[in-house]
Write a protein that holds these residues in place. Structure first.
Motif, PDB file in Angstrom:
ATOM      1  N   GLY A  16       0.836  -1.191   0.000  1.00 20.49           N
ATOM      2  CA  GLY A  16       0.000   0.000   0.000  1.00 20.49           C
ATOM      3  C   GLY A  16       0.874   1.245   0.000  1.00 20.49           C
ATOM      4  N   VAL A  17       0.676   2.114  -0.985  1.00 18.69           N
ATOM      5  CA  VAL A  17       1.471   3.337  -1.120  1.00 18.69           C
ATOM      6  C   VAL A  17       0.519   4.531  -1.145  1.00 18.69           C
ATOM      7  CG1 VAL A  17       3.195   4.577  -2.465  1.00 18.69           C
ATOM      8  CG2 VAL A  17       3.171   2.072  -2.479  1.00 18.69           C
ATOM      9  N   GLY A  18       0.632   5.418  -0.162  1.00 16.79           N
ATOM     10  CA  GLY A  18      -0.239   6.578  -0.086  1.00 16.79           C
ATOM     11  C   GLY A  18       0.151   7.671  -1.060  1.00 16.79           C
ATOM     12  N   SER A  19      -0.743   8.624  -1.237  1.00 17.32           N
ATOM     13  CA  SER A  19      -0.519   9.731  -2.159  1.00 17.32           C
ATOM     14  C   SER A  19       0.572  10.660  -1.651  1.00 17.32           C
ATOM     15  CB  SER A  19      -1.809  10.523  -2.355  1.00 17.32           C
ATOM     16  OG  SER A  19      -2.162  11.189  -1.149  1.00 17.32           O
ATOM     17  N   ASN A  20       1.061  11.511  -2.546  1.00 17.39           N
ATOM     18  CA  ASN A  20       2.095  12.489  -2.203  1.00 17.39           C
ATOM     19  C   ASN A  20       1.490  13.864  -1.945  1.00 17.39           C
ATOM     20  OD1 ASN A  20       4.754  13.147  -1.686  1.00 17.39           O
ATOM     21  ND2 ASN A  20       5.220  13.695  -3.796  1.00 17.39           N
ATOM     22  N   SER A  21       0.189  13.902  -1.678  1.00 15.14           N
ATOM     23  CA  SER A  21      -0.505  15.173  -1.513  1.00 15.14           C
ATOM     24  C   SER A  21      -1.877  14.898  -0.922  1.00 15.14           C
ATOM     25  CB  SER A  21      -0.661  15.871  -2.861  1.00 15.14           C
ATOM     26  OG  SER A  21      -1.411  15.049  -3.738  1.00 15.14           O
ATOM     27  N   ASN A  22      -2.614  15.962  -0.679  1.00 18.86           N
ATOM     28  CA  ASN A  22      -3.990  15.824  -0.226  1.00 18.86           C
ATOM     29  C   ASN A  22      -4.903  15.501  -1.406  1.00 18.86           C
ATOM     30  OD1 ASN A  22      -6.331  15.963   1.379  1.00 18.86           O
ATOM     31  ND2 ASN A  22      -6.584  18.130   0.919  1.00 18.86           N
ATOM     32  N   ILE A  23      -4.849  16.352  -2.453  1.00 13.91           N
ATOM     33  CA  ILE A  23      -5.724  16.160  -3.619  1.00 13.91           C
ATOM     34  C   ILE A  23      -4.970  16.413  -4.926  1.00 13.91           C
ATOM     35  CG2 ILE A  23      -7.945  16.558  -2.511  1.00 13.91           C
ATOM     36  CD1 ILE A  23      -7.648  19.546  -3.450  1.00 13.91           C
ATOM     37  N   GLY A  24      -3.685  16.033  -4.952  1.00 16.43           N
ATOM     38  CA  GLY A  24      -2.919  16.176  -6.179  1.00 16.43           C
ATOM     39  C   GLY A  24      -2.290  17.538  -6.366  1.00 16.43           C
ATOM     40  N   GLU A  25      -2.243  18.342  -5.306  1.00 18.78           N
ATOM     41  CA  GLU A  25      -1.736  19.712  -5.440  1.00 18.78           C
ATOM     42  C   GLU A  25      -0.227  19.779  -5.633  1.00 18.78           C
ATOM     43  OE1 GLU A  25      -1.738  18.766  -1.032  1.00 18.78           O
ATOM     44  OE2 GLU A  25      -3.079  18.443  -2.742  1.00 18.78           O
ATOM     45  N   ASN A  26       0.490  18.674  -5.407  1.00 15.69           N
ATOM     46  CA  ASN A  26       1.934  18.668  -5.622  1.00 15.69           C
ATOM     47  C   ASN A  26       2.309  18.189  -7.015  1.00 15.69           C
ATOM     48  OD1 ASN A  26       2.475  19.635  -3.038  1.00 15.69           O
ATOM     49  ND2 ASN A  26       2.508  17.581  -2.150  1.00 15.69           N
ATOM     50  N   ASP A  27       1.350  18.265  -7.944  1.00 20.95           N
ATOM     51  CA  ASP A  27       1.538  17.858  -9.335  1.00 20.95           C
ATOM     52  C   ASP A  27       1.297  16.347  -9.457  1.00 20.95           C
ATOM     53  OD1 ASP A  27       2.282  17.259 -11.953  1.00 20.95           O
ATOM     54  OD2 ASP A  27       3.799  18.833 -11.993  1.00 20.95           O
ATOM     55  N   LEU A  28       0.370  15.988 -10.315  1.00 18.60           N
ATOM     56  CA  LEU A  28       0.004  14.583 -10.472  1.00 18.60           C
ATOM     57  C   LEU A  28       1.158  13.731 -10.992  1.00 18.60           C
ATOM     58  CD1 LEU A  28      -3.660  14.830 -11.782  1.00 18.60           C
ATOM     59  CD2 LEU A  28      -2.882  14.102  -9.528  1.00 18.60           C
ATOM     60  N   GLU A  29       2.173  14.372 -11.589  1.00 22.03           N
ATOM     61  CA  GLU A  29       3.335  13.591 -12.026  1.00 22.03           C
ATOM     62  C   GLU A  29       4.084  12.979 -10.853  1.00 22.03           C
ATOM     63  OE1 GLU A  29       5.871  15.827 -14.564  1.00 22.03           O
ATOM     64  OE2 GLU A  29       4.360  16.027 -16.168  1.00 22.03           O
ATOM     65  N   THR A  30       3.972  13.581  -9.664  1.00 27.05           N
ATOM     66  CA  THR A  30       4.632  13.018  -8.475  1.00 27.05           C
ATOM     67  C   THR A  30       3.825  11.881  -7.867  1.00 27.05           C
ATOM     68  OG1 THR A  30       3.606  14.452  -6.788  1.00 27.05           O
ATOM     69  CG2 THR A  30       5.506  15.337  -7.987  1.00 27.05           C
ATOM     70  N   GLU A  31       2.669  11.562  -8.461  1.00 23.66           N
ATOM     71  CA  GLU A  31       1.793  10.532  -7.903  1.00 23.66           C
ATOM     72  C   GLU A  31       1.917   9.197  -8.632  1.00 23.66           C
ATOM     73  OE1 GLU A  31       0.371  11.092  -5.197  1.00 23.66           O
ATOM     74  OE2 GLU A  31       0.095  13.263  -5.050  1.00 23.66           O
ATOM     75  N   ALA A  32       2.928   9.046  -9.469  1.00 20.84           N
ATOM     76  CA  ALA A  32       3.103   7.777 -10.176  1.00 20.84           C
ATOM     77  C   ALA A  32       3.294   6.637  -9.177  1.00 20.84           C
ATOM     78  CB  ALA A  32       4.307   7.861 -11.116  1.00 20.84           C
ATOM     79  N   ASN A  33       2.508   5.571  -9.341  1.00 21.46           N
ATOM     80  CA  ASN A  33       2.539   4.385  -8.466  1.00 21.46           C
ATOM     81  C   ASN A  33       2.180   4.719  -7.017  1.00 21.46           C
ATOM     82  OD1 ASN A  33       3.244   2.634 -10.544  1.00 21.46           O
ATOM     83  ND2 ASN A  33       5.434   2.947 -10.219  1.00 21.46           N
ATOM     84  N   ARG A  34       1.476   5.821  -6.806  1.00 25.48           N
ATOM     85  CA  ARG A  34       1.023   6.192  -5.469  1.00 25.48           C
ATOM     86  C   ARG A  34      -0.500   6.190  -5.432  1.00 25.48           C
ATOM     87  NH1 ARG A  34       5.616   9.654  -2.544  1.00 25.48           N
ATOM     88  NH2 ARG A  34       4.215   9.157  -0.836  1.00 25.48           N
ATOM     89  N   ALA A  35      -1.040   6.365  -4.205  1.00 21.79           N
ATOM     90  CA  ALA A  35      -2.484   6.260  -3.994  1.00 21.79           C
ATOM     91  C   ALA A  35      -2.985   4.950  -4.599  1.00 21.79           C
ATOM     92  CB  ALA A  35      -3.219   7.453  -4.590  1.00 21.79           C
ATOM     93  N   ALA A  36      -2.240   3.894  -4.293  1.00 22.10           N
ATOM     94  CA  ALA A  36      -2.490   2.615  -4.964  1.00 22.10           C
ATOM     95  C   ALA A  36      -2.017   1.449  -4.105  1.00 22.10           C
ATOM     96  CB  ALA A  36      -1.762   2.582  -6.308  1.00 22.10           C
ATOM     97  N   VAL A  37      -2.479   0.267  -4.466  1.00 25.03           N
ATOM     98  CA  VAL A  37      -1.928  -0.985  -3.956  1.00 25.03           C
ATOM     99  C   VAL A  37      -1.199  -1.649  -5.110  1.00 25.03           C
ATOM    100  CG1 VAL A  37      -2.444  -3.275  -3.041  1.00 25.03           C
ATOM    101  CG2 VAL A  37      -3.674  -1.279  -2.167  1.00 25.03           C
ATOM    102  N   LEU A  38       0.081  -1.945  -4.899  1.00 25.28           N
ATOM    103  CA  LEU A  38       0.899  -2.596  -5.912  1.00 25.28           C
ATOM    104  C   LEU A  38       0.964  -4.101  -5.636  1.00 25.28           C
ATOM    105  CD1 LEU A  38       3.958  -0.135  -5.971  1.00 25.28           C
ATOM    106  CD2 LEU A  38       1.785   0.053  -7.215  1.00 25.28           C
ATOM    107  N   GLU A  39       0.877  -4.899  -6.682  1.00 30.71           N
ATOM    108  CA  GLU A  39       1.061  -6.348  -6.582  1.00 30.71           C
ATOM    109  C   GLU A  39       2.460  -6.672  -7.088  1.00 30.71           C
ATOM    110  OE1 GLU A  39      -1.829  -9.871  -7.786  1.00 30.71           O
ATOM    111  OE2 GLU A  39      -0.652  -9.185  -9.510  1.00 30.71           O
ATOM    112  N   VAL A  40       3.247  -7.353  -6.244  1.00 31.66           N
ATOM    113  CA  VAL A  40       4.652  -7.596  -6.550  1.00 31.66           C
ATOM    114  C   VAL A  40       4.945  -9.095  -6.541  1.00 31.66           C
ATOM    115  CG1 VAL A  40       7.042  -7.103  -5.875  1.00 31.66           C
ATOM    116  CG2 VAL A  40       5.247  -5.406  -5.434  1.00 31.66           C
ATOM    117  N   ASN A  41       5.649  -9.558  -7.560  1.00 31.10           N
ATOM    118  CA  ASN A  41       6.187 -10.915  -7.555  1.00 31.10           C
ATOM    119  C   ASN A  41       7.566 -10.845  -6.888  1.00 31.10           C
ATOM    120  OD1 ASN A  41       7.523 -13.338  -8.162  1.00 31.10           O
ATOM    121  ND2 ASN A  41       6.382 -13.592 -10.076  1.00 31.10           N
TER     122      ASN A  41
END
Length: 446
Positions: free
Chosen positions: A223-248
């Protein structure tokens, strides 16, 4: 020169004082108690805030002999104390318990906003440097108290999630998923870890925790949280964030399993359905009555709305550019836990033996609000589930049940703040408390 420094200091203090006064007023909740929880929480119109409401409880840790208040039929004791900001927990197959003693990486210090935030975090007991350590707790004599406490793994970088697969211990640092050789019974890992995967940690790394759980099939979910409250730090900094990653873990290959989850902290598999569930911290600055944090099934390919909308389609018009078309694809969460309660820990009841009222459902650690009036959370709750694996019990209308309270005292001081939950080898429930620096043990009263 000295007069100029004094004058500058007075100006800074005046600005800080004005900011703190503004913060302290804030927005007050208008909904009645309990309206913001369950499968169908009540929603108000948003009350936008230029600066978030600040209502941070002073950290005044437990004195010797003091403890939280258990629900009727339960008792609570200290499993381990004298810890340093204990957060996530992992029980090993031999009954040993690992606890991550951790905190956020160094926070920015420049600017008035950062200065005020750091002051408030210090006030809440969360301002100390990260210990960057995983500690092993062992109750060898079975008396419910860990008599062994050793530094199991050190030199980490704001570690949080832990998972064991075979003879490998996986640790989710804030910036990397690591693997370490594990041998049952040893009280310290000395072998060098290897990096499986870099995890996003770009400044300001707003949500730094990296939750971790292993599936029965041997895959890892981060589980990786966002880098901002609502994307105010530029959505480019949110890559692979605000998400659950599945890893092998064997190859390091990964994919985004689910997205639009602002800060998914606790992750666990529901035992009857085998589905992945998580608890999620929602957005701020829409008032004390929005937005409810939640417990939800985390489905592959699902999008949960962040940052453009919340709870299945309520648009957040502060986010630019707007994306109204994504509402059609937004999944509604399963169960609201309350506004700003900050859920962190999640454990299902299949390995816990606290009696019939707690036989089927999920325990959730509500760390507690810092941005709501009145304060909310600061307790451990139980969410009943139905036999088909749905939150809300057989009727679908069950509300969360208080299991441990008293973390916030009558003066509004935080004696403790519950974080993670897990079962011990005897079926008791362990609860980490990062203000009290304790791991509590909850059992059925005799």
């Amino acid at each position: 020169m000295k007069k100029h420094l004094i004058a500058l200091t007075l100006i800074v203090l005046a600005v800080l004082g004005g900011a703190l006064f503004y913060f302290s007023r804030g927005d007050t909740a208008q909904l009645p108690d309990g309206a913001d929880v369950g499968k169908e929480p009540v929603f108000t119109a948003p009350r936008s805030e230029m600066i978030p409401t600040m209502n941070v409880a002073d950290a005044v840790p437990w004195k010797a002999g003091e403890r939280p208040v258990p629900a009727r039929g339960l008792r609570v004791d200290r499993f381990a104390d004298g810890l340093d900001h204990p957060r996530s927990l992992l029980r090993l197959p031999n009954g040993d318990v690992l606890v991550a003693e951790t905190n956020s990486p160094t926070r920015p210090t420049g600017g008035i906003t950062n200065r005020v935030m750091n002051y408030l975090m210090d006030k809440a007991g969360a301002g100390m440097p990260s210990p960057n350590r995983i500690t092993l707790l062992r109750d060898a004599d079975g008396d419910g108290r860990a008599e062994t406490k050793t530094a199991f793994l050190t030199g980490l970088n704001s570690p949080y999630g832990m998972a064991l697969i075979g003879d490998t211990l996986y640790v989710a640092n804030t910036d990397a998923l690591m693997a370490f050789p594990y041998k049952e019974g040893e009280t310290r890992i000395t072998g060098k870890g290897r990096k499986i995967l870099n995890l996003p940690a770009q400044a300001p790394n707003m949500h730094w925790t990296r939750s971790l759980v292993a599936s029965p099939q041997g895959l890892l979910y981060v589980g990786v949280g966002s880098n901002s409250n609502i994307g105010e730090n530029d959505l480019e900094t949110e890559a692979n964030r605000a998400a659950v990653l599945e890893v092998n873990p064997r190859t390091g290959d990964y994919r985004i399993y689910a997205s639009g989850l602002r800060n998914p902290v606790g992750l666990a598999f529901e035992p009857k359905s085998g589905a992945l569930w998580g608890v999620v911290n929602e957005r701020d600055m829409l008032g004390s009555d929005l937005v409810p944090d939640y417990l939800t099934r985390v489905e592959f390919g699902a999008f949960y709305g962040w940052p453009w909308n919340y709870w299945g389609g309520y648009e957040d018009r502060r986010v630019q550019p707007q994306r109204p078309e994504v509402r059609e694809y937004t999944k509604r969460p399963d169960y609201a836990l309350g506004n700003h309660v900050a859920p962190l820990g999640l454990a299902f009841a299949d390995k816990v033996t606290l009696g019939a009222p707690y036989a089927n459902g999920a325990f959730v650690g509500l760390h507690g609000s810092w941005n709501r009036k009145p304060a909310a959370g600061y307790k451990l709750v139980f969410v009943p589930f139905a036999d088909n694996g749905e939150a809300g019990g057989e009727t679908g209308k069950a509300k969360p049940v208080d299991v441990l309270t008293g973390f916030l005292d009558a003066k509004g001081e935080a004696r403790g703040r519950p974080v993670d939950v897990t079962a011990d080898a005897k079926g008791a429930l362990l609860v980490s408390d990062d203000v009290g620096n304790v791991v509590w043990r909850v059992t059925a009263a005799k």
